[in-house]
Design an enzyme around this catalytic site. Sequence first.
Site, PDB file in Angstrom:
ATOM      1  N   GLU A 110      -0.800  12.404 -30.306  1.00  0.00           N
ATOM      2  CA  GLU A 110      -1.855  13.157 -29.624  1.00  0.00           C
ATOM      3  C   GLU A 110      -2.132  14.450 -30.380  1.00  0.00           C
ATOM      4  OE1 GLU A 110      -3.160  14.366 -25.135  1.00  0.00           O
ATOM      5  OE2 GLU A 110      -1.106  14.661 -25.697  1.00  0.00           O
ATOM      6  N   GLY A 152       6.201  20.749 -26.369  1.00  0.00           N
ATOM      7  CA  GLY A 152       7.321  20.724 -25.445  1.00  0.00           C
ATOM      8  C   GLY A 152       7.760  19.297 -25.219  1.00  0.00           C
ATOM      9  N   ALA A 153       6.777  18.411 -25.007  1.00  0.00           N
ATOM     10  CA  ALA A 153       7.061  16.990 -24.804  1.00  0.00           C
ATOM     11  C   ALA A 153       5.750  16.233 -24.930  1.00  0.00           C
ATOM     12  CB  ALA A 153       7.694  16.757 -23.434  1.00  0.00           C
ATOM     13  N   MET A 154       5.851  14.901 -25.044  1.00  0.00           N
ATOM     14  CA  MET A 154       4.669  14.057 -25.178  1.00  0.00           C
ATOM     15  C   MET A 154       4.830  12.810 -24.327  1.00  0.00           C
ATOM     16  SD  MET A 154       1.727  13.415 -26.307  1.00  0.00           S
ATOM     17  CE  MET A 154       0.838  11.918 -25.862  1.00  0.00           C
ATOM     18  N   GLU A 155       3.803  12.506 -23.530  1.00  0.00           N
ATOM     19  CA  GLU A 155       3.887  11.515 -22.454  1.00  0.00           C
ATOM     20  C   GLU A 155       3.684  10.074 -22.875  1.00  0.00           C
ATOM     21  OE1 GLU A 155      -0.486  13.004 -22.423  1.00  0.00           O
ATOM     22  OE2 GLU A 155       1.492  13.847 -22.765  1.00  0.00           O
ATOM     23  N   HIS A 158       6.254  16.864 -15.267  1.00  0.00           N
ATOM     24  CA  HIS A 158       4.927  16.958 -15.899  1.00  0.00           C
ATOM     25  C   HIS A 158       4.634  15.696 -16.706  1.00  0.00           C
ATOM     26  CE1 HIS A 158       1.724  19.379 -18.078  1.00  0.00           C
ATOM     27  NE2 HIS A 158       1.898  18.358 -18.909  1.00  0.00           N
ATOM     28  N   GLU A 159       5.596  15.294 -17.543  1.00  0.00           N
ATOM     29  CA  GLU A 159       5.367  14.117 -18.389  1.00  0.00           C
ATOM     30  C   GLU A 159       5.282  12.837 -17.558  1.00  0.00           C
ATOM     31  OE1 GLU A 159       4.475  14.779 -21.313  1.00  0.00           O
ATOM     32  OE2 GLU A 159       5.113  16.853 -21.124  1.00  0.00           O
ATOM     33  N   HIS A 171       1.947  12.309 -16.085  1.00  0.00           N
ATOM     34  CA  HIS A 171       0.999  11.745 -17.048  1.00  0.00           C
ATOM     35  C   HIS A 171       1.017  10.220 -17.067  1.00  0.00           C
ATOM     36  CE1 HIS A 171      -0.888  15.001 -19.132  1.00  0.00           C
ATOM     37  NE2 HIS A 171       0.247  15.574 -19.505  1.00  0.00           N
ATOM     38  N   GLU A 212      -4.184  17.371 -18.527  1.00  0.00           N
ATOM     39  CA  GLU A 212      -3.221  18.467 -18.553  1.00  0.00           C
ATOM     40  C   GLU A 212      -3.242  19.348 -17.305  1.00  0.00           C
ATOM     41  OE1 GLU A 212      -0.970  18.210 -20.421  1.00  0.00           O
ATOM     42  OE2 GLU A 212      -1.719  16.992 -22.061  1.00  0.00           O
TER      43      GLU A 212
END
Length: 955
Positions: free
Chosen positions: A207, A350-353, A386-387, A390, A409
Amino acid sequence: MASTKEKPSSSPNIKSSYSRRSIYTSVFLLFASIACALLFQDTAPWLVGPIARLLPFHQSSPIMSSSSGSSVVREVLPTNVKPTHYDLELTPDLDKLVFSGKVVVQLQVKESTSSIVLNADDLEIQAAHIVQDVAKTEQTLASNNITHNATTQTVTIGFVQELPARSTVALHIQFTGKLNDLMAGFYRSSYTDSEGNKRNMAVTQFEPTDARRAFPCWDEPSLKAKFDVTLNVPADLTALSNMQVISEKPLGESEGRLKQVKFATTPIMSTYLLAFVVGDLEYLETFTRKTEGKSTPVRCRVYTVKGLKDQGKFGLEVAARTLEVLADTFDIAYPLPKLDLVAIPDFEAGAMENWGLVTYRTSALLLDDKQSVARAKEYVAYVVAHENSHQWFGNLCTMEWWSDLWLNEGFATWVGNYVVDKIFPEWNTWTNFVTEETQRGLSLDALRSSHPIEVDVGRASEISQIFDAISYSKGASVIRMLSSYLGEDVFLSGIRAYLKKHMYGNASTRDLWQALSDASGQDVSKFMELWTRHVGYPVLSVTEEQGEGSDGSRRLRIRQTRFLSTGDVKPEEDKINWWVPLSIITSQSPQKASSDILTEKEQVFTLPSDVSFYKLNYQQTGVYRVQYPPSAIKSLTEAIARGDGTLGSIDRLGVIADTASLAPAGFTSTTNFLVLLRSYENEKDFVIWSEINLRLRSLLSAWSEQPQAIREKLNAFVRQLLQKQYERLGWNYAESEESSVIRLRTLVLSRLGMCGHPEVVAEAQRRFKAYFEAQDEKALFPDARSAVFAISVKNGGAKELDYVTKYYEETTVSDQKMLALSSMGWITDESLIPRVLDYIISDKVRNQDIHVVLMTLGANPATRHQAWEFIKANWTMFEERYKASMLYFGAIAKAVSSEFVTAKMADKVDEFFKTKDISRIDRAVNQTLEKIRLVSAWVSRDKDEVAQWLDQHVQ
């Protein structure tokens, strides 16, 4: 994705990460200025407080998009073919750091064509051909021409004859690429194992537009397809992808060196959500409980490099619990059979979903029960929530185009907080939300260089710049405002309908408004488009008028104007009449807000005659500032000073945030803010002190180049303000204490020490010496280390810097590593500054973490200018290192330069950037210049009045 808003000690925050690529970017990130500033806002408070022109290209298929009253050309691929299925096989070489691959793409031919255009970047394509059925006979059509366009990141594959319309063909491509060190595409992440050997992993970050770095594809969110993935990897390594493994066997004649791992077919999804990881990993495992519509539990795993899996226990527990809550909340079961969470040593965001395979910075997923700071547990829980949000918002239902990024987001930010609050109600999540999300979004949106929530983007190079506090924090705050107005039940009913209607497809903001309108019976788009399609937000100026009735009722005349931090809004910038829920509370009903709505530029509202105070924006659910008349501020101050809880914690926080924000803009004086602060001396709520601390940090930074006598009196004011808290809390930590108490103590010690409190400085130095020289582990509770390290480095020299550096290099606990790194920037010995600057670009500091030190160096007046000269001298190196990470590169550009406080330095920064190509980071640069100039104007306007007030009130 969680922007580097990664809520730790500096920040590009979740998805954070603050940005996204980056949180806590951001946000989240970011977001985010990145991860660290958010996680350590209390343990390292000094860290917080921080387009290319559209050109048509012949290979693109431009379409017009209208948003915010403007049109933009989107550079998208031609629509003559559409992918429906990818069969992808990759063979990474972790020694040579390259990979080879082949992909077969099933295509629907929409229009007859003799060429196919798709995305590819940094790939070498060796061959391509088409397989098609002609008269029930399979025929092969070889390509006669392959042309790359580096500018548009596309490849055109030509054929001698046309592919007929309404046919289905298979495009076969063979290609090779490099496992780069750019934290983008299919890249390498390196680490040192327990035996001291350097090891490599192969991981992905696609992303927004980097799937094209891993394989040729149609790299746009609306061009969804199914994927079959096969990875050929060393036999002793673990291979992961979005779906579960369906077969694993030795590969051909590799003599046991390689194995072939095949994964199940994915659901239909966007390319940016595809993922794969190859490495020497270990894992922990658990399963969800049965949820509505899901007959079998979901298998959840946390993967780490060997030796760290136990640090994933809490993240794993939260992952399973959040999946259960989300499935119940949305009335849609998690659709995949498994969810893997992987801690990656080198990770920009921070992170990726990625669907079913979520990747994280180590600090966003792992924590140590004994050594991690109190904030780490809340941060990990939020990023995981949060992830996982998503998996529904973004993965199951995807935005049509990046202009609607906020649908991903903003919702994941709101839903992430919603889920954490359900699981951990004792954490007061929504109070934290107001200071960590709402205030961050309002701060950025008060600049002219901000942008609407729905923002036009045309080309790939622009997309990274909108992974910021507008898409994440303001977006989430607008959602919270709407949810509060409609009521949670009605709001969630509309969200469920929206997800069910568009699951496995794409949707726009208009689709969301329609679903919420159907659920509520109101035309939601009529008032919400004012918030999403226009930049900025209002400040409400309140004037008291005596009522005309016999009951003596009080009349409030409320006027809305666009709020700018510069305080100089122009008529052409103030044409929007926002729809504003006033939510007024009074001393008679402090927990029940009015339902009044401001829809005009100016309206009059009535209050009962016998209220001692009133406050707008109950629980800060509205996205606006309030300027009260002096009499109202006096009444609110008295209510706060009484400390009887009549005014709730979020509302006490809101009074501080609004007053502090209005002062730089000239709506009120800075001395009024200082007077207000004194009413909080007996405050015991950590989150409120966190907000006060952020505002004090901004004030001290703005006045950092004023005469020494003024700076000393400001520091004395802060010491006096916090003295009661210091006497109450002291130095003694206990594991049994609530997290909020631990964090408040650390905040107080940090701020007092940095403001020169003699007793705190002396005790910090004593404990520092006992910890490092006497090896007394009990001398420093984990949360105290950031304060003690920074205070000791600031007041010490080479010896203190050596100890902290050694600690950074040896600890395996991510949050402890970051707090040590950030404290290095507090050196005051000029001879040591070059040493720190050289250190951060050495192989001792990961590319993802450089900003942690740069932000501290920028916040430190003793190092700020030398650090800026270092960035200028090494600009080409930074540009090359982060060429694929524009979000992070923008954070690097802002980290030091945004801390300057004079118009002269703004001109110098502007002069430097005019000589550089900043087309992909121009938002960050423009925001930096605007911030410096508004701070300069603020100080020039208020410095004499502040000096006089300090002379009169501070010893």
